[in-house]
Design a protein around this motif. Sequence first.
Motif, PDB file in Angstrom:
ATOM      1  N   TRP B  56       0.839  -1.203   0.000  1.00  0.00           N
ATOM      2  CA  TRP B  56       0.000   0.000   0.000  1.00  0.00           C
ATOM      3  C   TRP B  56       0.872   1.249   0.000  1.00  0.00           C
ATOM      4  O   TRP B  56       1.895   1.286   0.684  1.00  0.00           O
ATOM      5  N   ASN B  57       0.477   2.244  -0.778  1.00  0.00           N
ATOM      6  CA  ASN B  57       1.269   3.476  -0.818  1.00  0.00           C
ATOM      7  C   ASN B  57       0.469   4.706  -0.431  1.00  0.00           C
ATOM      8  O   ASN B  57       0.842   5.810  -0.782  1.00  0.00           O
ATOM      9  N   LEU B  58      -0.630   4.512   0.261  1.00  0.00           N
ATOM     10  CA  LEU B  58      -1.447   5.626   0.753  1.00  0.00           C
ATOM     11  C   LEU B  58      -2.463   6.103  -0.277  1.00  0.00           C
ATOM     12  O   LEU B  58      -3.527   6.557   0.071  1.00  0.00           O
ATOM     13  N   ARG B  59      -2.114   5.992  -1.574  1.00  0.00           N
ATOM     14  CA  ARG B  59      -3.012   6.530  -2.596  1.00  0.00           C
ATOM     15  C   ARG B  59      -3.957   5.491  -3.165  1.00  0.00           C
ATOM     16  O   ARG B  59      -5.146   5.728  -3.332  1.00  0.00           O
ATOM     17  N   THR B  60      -3.369   4.335  -3.480  1.00  0.00           N
ATOM     18  CA  THR B  60      -4.156   3.346  -4.214  1.00  0.00           C
ATOM     19  C   THR B  60      -4.799   2.345  -3.253  1.00  0.00           C
ATOM     20  O   THR B  60      -4.528   2.363  -2.063  1.00  0.00           O
ATOM     21  N   PHE B 279       6.939   7.674   4.578  1.00  0.00           N
ATOM     22  CA  PHE B 279       6.684   8.995   4.013  1.00  0.00           C
ATOM     23  C   PHE B 279       7.656   9.429   2.924  1.00  0.00           C
ATOM     24  O   PHE B 279       7.458  10.445   2.289  1.00  0.00           O
ATOM     25  N   ARG B 280       8.718   8.689   2.721  1.00  0.00           N
ATOM     26  CA  ARG B 280       9.660   9.103   1.671  1.00  0.00           C
ATOM     27  C   ARG B 280       9.737   8.073   0.555  1.00  0.00           C
ATOM     28  O   ARG B 280       9.812   8.432  -0.598  1.00  0.00           O
ATOM     29  N   TYR B 281       9.687   6.804   0.922  1.00  0.00           N
ATOM     30  CA  TYR B 281       9.818   5.779  -0.106  1.00  0.00           C
ATOM     31  C   TYR B 281       8.466   5.190  -0.501  1.00  0.00           C
ATOM     32  O   TYR B 281       8.418   4.198  -1.212  1.00  0.00           O
ATOM     33  N   ASP B 282       7.383   5.760   0.037  1.00  0.00           N
ATOM     34  CA  ASP B 282       6.077   5.399  -0.483  1.00  0.00           C
ATOM     35  C   ASP B 282       5.674   3.947  -0.197  1.00  0.00           C
ATOM     36  O   ASP B 282       4.950   3.355  -0.966  1.00  0.00           O
ATOM     37  N   MET B 284       3.929   2.407   2.587  1.00  0.00           N
ATOM     38  CA  MET B 284       3.208   2.481   3.846  1.00  0.00           C
ATOM     39  C   MET B 284       2.925   1.086   4.410  1.00  0.00           C
ATOM     40  O   MET B 284       2.962   0.881   5.621  1.00  0.00           O
TER      41      MET B 284
END
Lengths: 405, 314
Positions: B56-60, B279-282, B284
């Motif tokens: 998971w990367n927070l967006r998708t 928060f930097r390498y996406d 999560m």
Amino acid sequence: MSRAIAAAAVLAFALTACGSGDSGGGGQAAESRTLTYWMYQDRTPQAGEVVEKIRKDFEKANPGVTVKIVKIPKDDFNTKLGSAISSKTGPDVSTLDQPLVSKYAKDGTIVELPAGTVSEGTYFKGAYDTNLGTDGKYYGLPLDQTGVALFYNKKLVPTPPTTWDEMKAASEKVHAADPNVAGMVVPKGDGYGGWMFPGIVAGNGLEMADVASKKILFDQPQAVEALQLWVDLLKSSPRKITDSDQPFQNGLAGMMISGPWDVPTIREQFPELDFSVAPLPYKTEPAGNIGGENAVVYKTSPNQDLAWKWLTFITNETNNGPLADALGGFPVHTKATAVGSGPEHEAFLAQLKVAHARPAVPEWIQINDEIIAPAIESALLGKMTAQEALTDAANKTRSLLGWNS
Amino acid sequence: MSSTPVVAGRRRRRSAPGRRRDHVIAWLLIAPALVYFVVFLLYPALSALYYSFTDWNLRTTASWVGFQNYVDLFTDEVKYPHFWKSVQVTLQYTIIAVPLTLGTALIQALLINAIKRGSNLFRLLLFLPVVTAEAAVGAIWRWLYDPRYGLINSVLEVFGIPGQNWLNTPELVIPALAFISAWQCGIAMIIFLAGLKGIPGSILEAATIDGANAFQRFRKVVMPMLRPTTFYLLVTGVIAALQVFGLVYVIFSGAGRSVTGGPEQSGLAYVLHLYLFAFRYDAMGAACAMSFILLVFIMIITAVQFKFVKQEAA
């Protein structure tokens, strides 16, 4: 421990609460449409006025259109944006940090730049290329750009070097004249040094990677020579001196590599320092790195056509100069006039014309921080040769990306 | 965290409606704390647990990957080249910082306890580092540790010890950070002081009459009687040290500095590593997994301490 995650969750809540009313943005009727644009908080009140003027001009040129600008502190921007996107309350269009463009493109979060939106050569190549996705297509437009150049202390280094050999000679000369003064502040093997390194490599005619053919190139001789340059420079620039507080500013180093943001702060805090800025010395061709802000359009936006119109408007010949200045960088439009003057300004302008974008690899920040930076550091500390360090790093990068060739 | 409703129900003779009213009042009283707990702690924690099993990367949309994140963190050196380094850094920091902090706090408490006049003033002065903003702490100590202008090197040079490049020498980074945490020991100092005040004067007096000198009194009376206090501070100190983040972040970040945890990752604390992935390498999902690995580790360490460290006063 999970405080950070909790914060993110809370943020998501807050955003759903306050963002739900306006995101749909204007029925399809042409007479009234609202475009929501997210950007970083203004650096200065004057910057806010510049943005506001451009917004009003756009609304005047497009009757019935309202542009709603949401300004978010830079430190929170990416988290808020990510949460908003996942809860489908994101903006139509927003600012996006350069290295994130290829990530968002890979997700399918943002849309491709429609063919014919901009003509070839509208923007500087380096800045334009920061909008590339891994697939070689463009996914955004540049707003401003910045990069690093060579700061030199005029007393210690009267004429700025233009080649690597001259730079080494200048550094040795400074340190030989006074062993308490370093030739230059050599970048370190950390995230920041890793960001500058590709600019040096490009000065020897090499890109870090060839994304189209999935090849990692930074273990080639040209890159090894670039790292060897830093290793050699370190001999006349002991860290014992350069690790002290602001060594260049305090007159303890002849040169440093830094960006335009340092010019006003040095002028203000160290008025007696006689310095100037020159483009980075190079080996085979002038080159440099690049940073700055881009802007992208979201897939969920019902106003994509309008969003691209807005982006081409704010980055056009007239608006891009003041906008870039407001954002703290330099224009990306080839015909825009940059705000500012003086030799430092000219040096940065010349530098940015030859800027090279980072490889459009979504994992690049991680590769930069976790693989390239430590490799630079082990070479600088003499734990490995430049060749060994970069070979090792390149192999790790290939494994991480699955680009084994 | 455990705010169990235990208010009502004592008085048996009250009528049923009265008891019900008590229940309502009880629930109302704990409602704010409960809502806070559920909304801001329990829900995010459970979501994080779920996300730790996803990519998971927070967006998708998160995609379920089972234990993949956990397995990769422990075994995949390509994906997480510095995971074990961050574990090592954090353990080293804990081993140095906790005894140093507790020792400093105890000495400060003993000194304050011993003086007759001005103890309030000293208590205040020694407590100040705790209430100093973290960013300021970072700035102050970067300056103190400066290899050229730093006060610490100047003092060392007076004693003929060559100055060190503290924050830029990998071997010195953790001791340097631990030293800052010892400087911020004010809360432990106050708790030790309270513990010391709780030792009855008569016992010390009796020991003195029996011929015990100051050192013997400290070893045989004060230390054993402080044991509950020391145990509490040890457990909480270890937990805090394993979660160290703010200090490392302010020391090693900022304009033109590395975000990657100091020279050769020597200051890459576990939570800083986690933060970078979140928060930097996406990543999560992986960051959530890291946070749960830490949670389990802390629970084990705490249980071990409860089992093997003496906690009752003797």
